[in-house]
Design an enzyme around this catalytic site. Structure first.
Site, mmCIF file in Angstrom:
data_model
loop_
_atom_site.group_PDB
_atom_site.id
_atom_site.type_symbol
_atom_site.label_atom_id
_atom_site.label_comp_id
_atom_site.label_asym_id
_atom_site.label_seq_id
_atom_site.Cartn_x
_atom_site.Cartn_y
_atom_site.Cartn_z
ATOM 1 N N LYS A 38 0.855 -1.178 0.000
ATOM 2 C CA LYS A 38 0.000 0.000 0.000
ATOM 3 C C LYS A 38 0.897 1.235 0.000
ATOM 4 O O LYS A 38 2.054 1.180 0.409
ATOM 5 C CB LYS A 38 -0.901 0.018 1.223
ATOM 6 C CG LYS A 38 -2.001 -1.019 1.232
ATOM 7 C CD LYS A 38 -2.958 -0.801 2.402
ATOM 8 C CE LYS A 38 -3.682 0.522 2.274
ATOM 9 N NZ LYS A 38 -4.728 0.706 3.295
ATOM 10 N N ILE A 64 -10.149 5.231 -0.047
ATOM 11 C CA ILE A 64 -9.425 4.930 1.183
ATOM 12 C C ILE A 64 -8.648 6.153 1.669
ATOM 13 O O ILE A 64 -8.585 6.434 2.865
ATOM 14 C CB ILE A 64 -8.464 3.741 0.977
ATOM 15 C CG1 ILE A 64 -9.248 2.517 0.464
ATOM 16 C CG2 ILE A 64 -7.737 3.406 2.271
ATOM 17 C CD1 ILE A 64 -10.373 2.072 1.367
ATOM 18 N N GLY A 65 -8.034 6.877 0.754
ATOM 19 C CA GLY A 65 -7.344 8.100 1.139
ATOM 20 C C GLY A 65 -5.943 7.896 1.675
ATOM 21 O O GLY A 65 -5.484 8.642 2.546
ATOM 22 N N CYS A 123 -3.118 9.411 -7.288
ATOM 23 C CA CYS A 123 -4.217 8.926 -6.446
ATOM 24 C C CYS A 123 -5.419 9.865 -6.573
ATOM 25 O O CYS A 123 -5.293 11.068 -6.317
ATOM 26 C CB CYS A 123 -3.777 8.847 -4.993
ATOM 27 S SG CYS A 123 -5.107 8.311 -3.885
ATOM 28 N N LYS A 151 3.572 5.686 -11.507
ATOM 29 C CA LYS A 151 2.202 5.222 -11.707
ATOM 30 C C LYS A 151 1.350 6.393 -12.175
ATOM 31 O O LYS A 151 1.174 7.377 -11.455
ATOM 32 C CB LYS A 151 1.629 4.625 -10.420
ATOM 33 C CG LYS A 151 0.300 3.902 -10.628
ATOM 34 C CD LYS A 151 -0.097 3.127 -9.385
ATOM 35 C CE LYS A 151 -1.309 2.250 -9.636
ATOM 36 N NZ LYS A 151 -1.672 1.445 -8.448
ATOM 37 N N GLY A 203 -11.820 -2.101 -11.865
ATOM 38 C CA GLY A 203 -12.633 -3.235 -12.276
ATOM 39 C C GLY A 203 -12.609 -3.423 -13.782
ATOM 40 O O GLY A 203 -11.896 -2.725 -14.507
ATOM 41 N N GLY A 229 -5.386 -2.928 -14.729
ATOM 42 C CA GLY A 229 -6.677 -2.295 -14.954
ATOM 43 C C GLY A 229 -7.668 -3.280 -15.531
ATOM 44 O O GLY A 229 -7.658 -3.549 -16.733
ATOM 45 N N GLY A 251 -5.616 -6.401 -9.668
ATOM 46 C CA GLY A 251 -6.159 -5.473 -8.691
ATOM 47 C C GLY A 251 -7.451 -5.948 -8.070
ATOM 48 O O GLY A 251 -7.462 -6.818 -7.208
#
Length: 299
Positions: A38, A64-65, A123, A151, A203, A229, A251
């Site tokens: 994470k 989630i942050g 993010c 990323k 998803g 992805g 993921g």
């Protein structure tokens, strides 16, 4: 980039950051070719208020942050256990300024167990750093000699230009793609399902965006790409390789199918056999070629 998990003939399988807790599911982590943590930030973060997860027919939304203990506590409490898994360790790094990214990277530079640093530049669930992605990569590059994977978000008008910018700034590889901002409404109240409103959408519906980004970036830079992805099968992984990925990350599928790494690896091998090959080298990047042998199962 010299890294033992990248070979011309195989396709390493990783997890997408935040989609697997290696310490509660160590056997799943060991089934990967590398484990991605994470995101870790300089200071402890409690993350966003609940609810932080929502599901729709084709998406999962999370907000989630960047909840995490901070780099010092992570090194003290989490790192020893992760080292004990004996799986190549990639650490996802985040922050809210170039200084934040540099601080965490400098700390990780001292840790032999960390093989790669993945820079979470995109993010969708927190405020962004004021600097550009290239400036963040440059700050991290000055702070560490470890391989850096940038990323990137699919929410950009020119992902290839973003790839060129971070490559010029010192990135050694790309992770494509991060989640994209989305919104879900409660069917009864018609209010946002997530407390923060929007969240990162992942998803199967993300798959075409991921393929586009990998394809575009593979044509723009000569860097290894971890494609991710919407991957749920070996065929999905094969498509990312054909678009130009050197490795594939799983993921959202890990939440419903923790055995997905072994299954996808087996399906990927079967896809290769159907195409009459014993190496991924002739598949990688082949989407840009005029012809590719097609298996009967793909028709």
């Amino acid at each position: 980039m010299q890294n033992p998990i990248f070979t011309p003939h195989g396709v390493p399988i990783l997890n997408a950051s935040g989609c697997l807790d290696a310490l509660t599911a160590p056997d799943v982590a060991r089934s990967l070719d590398a484990f991605v943590t994470k995101t870790v930030t300089p200071l402890r973060r409690e993350g966003n208020p609940p609810p932080r997860i929502a599901e729709t027919d084709e998406w999962m939304l999370n907000s989630i942050g960047l909840q995490n203990p901070g780099i010092d506590a992570w090194c003290t409490d989490s790192l020893p256990a992760l080292r004990g898994l004996e799986v190549p360790l990639w650490v996802s790094v985040g922050g809210f300024s170039a200084h934040d990214f540099a601080l965490v990277c400098e700390r990780l530079d001292e840790v032999d167990a960390v093989e790669v640093v993945e820079l979470n530049l995109s993010c969708p669930n927190v405020d962004e750093a004021p600097e550009t992605s290239a400036e963040l990569v440059a700050a991290a590059r000055r702070a560490t000699s470890k391989p850096l994977f940038a990323k990137l978000s699919p929410a950009t008008s020119d992902i290839a230009e973003s790839a060129r910018a971070v490559a010029d700034a010192g990135a050694d590889g790309l992770s494509l793609v991060n989640t994209i901002r989305g919104l879900a409404l409660d069917p009864r109240t018609l209010r946002p399902t997530l407390a923060r409103g929007s969240g990162g959408a992942s998803g199967p519906a993300l798959r075409p965006l991921a393929l586009h980004c990998v394809y575009a970036c593979a044509g723009a830079v000569e860097l290894p790409i971890v494609g991710m992805g919407g991957v749920t099968s070996g065929h999905d992984a094969l498509a990312l390789v054909a678009a130009g990925a050197s490795a594939v990350a799983l993921g959202t599928v890990l939440f419903s199918d923790p055995l997905a790494p072994a299954r996808v690896r087996a399906e990927l091998a079967a896809e290769l056999e159907l195409r009459g090959g014993d190496s991924m080298s002739h598949i990688r990047g082949s989407a840009r070629e005029s012809a590719l042998p097609v298996s009967s199962s793909a028709m």
